[in-house]
Design an enzyme around this catalytic site. Sequence first.
Site, short mmCIF file in Angstrom:
data_model
loop_
_atom_site.label_atom_id
_atom_site.label_comp_id
_atom_site.label_asym_id
_atom_site.label_seq_id
_atom_site.Cartn_x
_atom_site.Cartn_y
_atom_site.Cartn_z
N VAL A 1 34.39 6.98 5.16
CA VAL A 1 33.90 8.29 5.60
C VAL A 1 34.45 8.57 6.99
O VAL A 1 34.43 7.71 7.87
CB VAL A 1 32.36 8.33 5.63
CG1 VAL A 1 31.88 9.72 6.01
CG2 VAL A 1 31.80 7.92 4.28
N ASP B 1 19.17 7.56 -7.33
CA ASP B 1 19.57 6.52 -6.39
C ASP B 1 18.94 6.75 -5.02
O ASP B 1 19.61 6.72 -3.98
CB ASP B 1 21.10 6.47 -6.27
CG ASP B 1 21.60 5.13 -5.74
OD1 ASP B 1 20.83 4.15 -5.79
OD2 ASP B 1 22.74 5.07 -5.27
#
Length: 955
Positions: A647, A757
Amino acid sequence: MGQKILVFLLLVFRPILGMAVADNQDFPGLMTLKEDWKKKPPGWKGSDPCSDWEGIECTGSRVTSIKLSSMGLEGTLSEEIQNLSELQTLDLSYNKGLIGKLPQSIGKLKKLTNLILVGCSFSGPIPDTIGSLEQLFFLSLNSNKFSGGIPPSIGNLPKLNWLDMADNNLEGPIPVSNGSTSGLDMLLHTKHFHFGKNKLSGEILEKLFNSSMKLIHVLFESNNLTGKIPSTLGLVQTLEVVRFDRNNLVGKVPSNLNSLTNVSELYLSNNRLSGPVPDITGMNNLAYLDMSNNSFDVSDIPTWFSTLTSLTTLIMERTKLKGELPVDLFSLPSLQTVVLKNNQVNGTLDIGTIYSNRLQLIDLQYNSITEYKKGLYSDTLILANNPVCQETETETGTGTESYCKVSTDSQSDGNSTYTTPSNNCVPSTCNPNQISSPNCRCAYPYTGILEFRAPSFSDLGNKSIYKELENKLLTSFQSHQLLVDSVALSDPKKGSIYLDLSLEVFPYSRDRFNRTEISEIGFLLSNQTFKPPKYFGPFVFHGDEYENYGETEKSKSSIGIIIGAAAGGSVLVLLLLLVGVYAFRQKRRAERSSEISRPFVLWDANKTSAGAPQLKGARWFSYEELAKYTNNFSTANEIGSGGFGKVYRGNLPTGELIAIKKSEKESKQGGREFKTEIELLSRVHHKNLVSLVGFCFENNEQLLIYEYVPNGSLKDSLSGKSGIRLDWMRRLKASLGTARGLAYLHELANPPIIHRDIKSTNVLLDDHLNAKVADFGLSKLIGEDDEDHISTQVKGTMGYLDPEYYMSQQLTEKSDVYSFGVLMLELITARTPIEKGKYIVREVQKTLDKNQGLYNLHRLLDPSIGLATKLRGFEKYVDLALRCVEEAGSDRPTMSEVVKEIENIMELAGLNPNADSASASASYEEVSKPSSHYSPNNETFYCSGAFPPSQIEPQ
């Protein structure tokens, strides 16, 4: 450059060619808009916008109206808008891709009467030049990202009728005039003050209201206003709806509110109002009253309870009421709901034999009622945690009376299963993405959410009210010559703030609308031309982007044909040459545009086992752009890594920070997860969900671009990595934000979404430490055919995984509830769910002793939570967490129930559930500079087939 040459050409040769081109003052302005918008109506191609361009209306040769709602526009609003000097209506609503500041030059549109920008993404301060638009009648800037204060200059708009700035980030006080500056008190002819869901603060000055005003709606809910309710409010005799709930108001309620005889909805809940419960005997039209959660003195049951003959809903939780309820209360003819939880109501409850036939819910939990005189009433009654139920339990050993149990009825949840039925026909089997209309015709409907801000009813199961709304919608569309076949409503949901209804509008005699029709339907809803039945109250529409347009009825003549037919001689040669250059440039642009409009043309469905993503407005970025924004993906810009890849932090030309998640060849996740995330995030928008800015799919590169969330994940803060201390108040706020995000996915997203999740690494904290749910790679959209359960391959993260889901492979919303319950326990312990062979759920269950302080959990708690101070509401928090991790999903609460309970816990703890996290606790300390990164996880596992349940726990 090609556009500019063409503009110059058309202006120079206009007298020779005799074209009906828009006036030379307007055409450059329109062309600037066209160039500044990366995505615009494809029909904007002809040389005469007055006849060729969708959404443009002219008087003579001058542009007087631009209506482009739900067009998927992307870009900014240029300062050159000022060139459209004859413009009267500007409606760009429901275009999430419109960003940036509103230009100061907007104030030069002196003839503007309607400025409507509902549901865009404009940001920055609202320009004070708006105060120079003296013809302005309708100003609607709600549901954007505007910040700063309310411009005092708005008080200079003498003709303003509608003022809506709700659902933004506006701050500071409500401006009033002081001799040298203007203020809202000068708006004597304005009927609507809509400022809910902002960050307004300070006291409401007495001068704000006066007897000369014509106000009917005063909506200031969910702000940070302080001080007293001004007594001058009682001077505005025209008022019909008043909302000051969810603020920090104090003091006594002004006694002269009793004189507001036209008010039908009064919301004063969730403040710190004190003194006696006000006497509102004279409010004969009052239908909906909510004064819950205030600090009133202990008061006897008011006598006026039985005198308000129009009352449908009475909600007064935690208002220190004591005494016996009068039997006459339940015979009020319109009464639907009575909620008096957490008071001191005592004695015998007698509903009587003559009660309202509309009465659906009586909720008297946590009172002191000792006896219930049973009668004929058979709808929902809740007396749990009253002596009458404790005595029943003692005498019988079971306490099985139905009224002693908390109801899970949809009405008490604030929801209904209503869907518009078919009109005496069999629904058609339609192609993908098409829907069968109430008249059983397959079509692509225009969709959105109708949000009612103060309905006067609470019985959401009453089908007749929806039928009346449907009929009125259809009549309104058809009376404006719109080719609408039918409308459908579904999924009424009453959250803590508003009532939401899903709307579908179907075309007549064909399967889709054209752009002109969509813009007209959107305008009819955005500028409040449509008036719902009065008991629905004020509303706002949130339109979706429409993606299945038919051909427009306007001319599609090409520029080359018009010029070639009109020109002659040497002029023709020159024009053809220039048009040739322009066409070449346009071809190159078209090729580029084709990539943007069809970014997944090279999507390999065989490789991913999934069709190409279907988007609802996400922005396409080129790989070259993203490399530029991240300094060629330099290590200096790397801010995290996970199962998907790395990221990077990026900086857009506008200065906006973004987080770019870049896949790697060895990524554990693949095309299916990439597809899932962009499809789901491009269609959901909520302040507690990480926003998807865009994506890149180019040369086998898969990149997702998110809003930049600066303070990392909950995991980072709990572990100490971020340097941010989370005390008890902040942990409650993080729990609430996460719960609200999940409740939106489960109950307001259409169709609903299961995240699958939920964990501490997938909850991020923004600059105010508000929680945002992230990482939707494993999420599942619930289709119409599988709303009750989804048989699916088990996916999730060990420790957070719902055992029932794992064993049955049946995924439901309650699987997210289980994961959230684990997260709640992680928040108070700062321990990973599985640590050193121990499972946090079982550790808490084994250690818990309800007869001990803090339930005997001292040794499990995170010391930085602030154990030296009283953790108010802690026990209720633990009770809720353990309900969420019940073994059977049916025993777990819904996320909307979780939201309500956490809000109640926060109020018990003395914390406003709608205040910014950054100011929620005075004990916050910044130990070090917080790490700034988007933190995707690398703990996801996938499993198919069976293995022992013990493997859910660590080995």
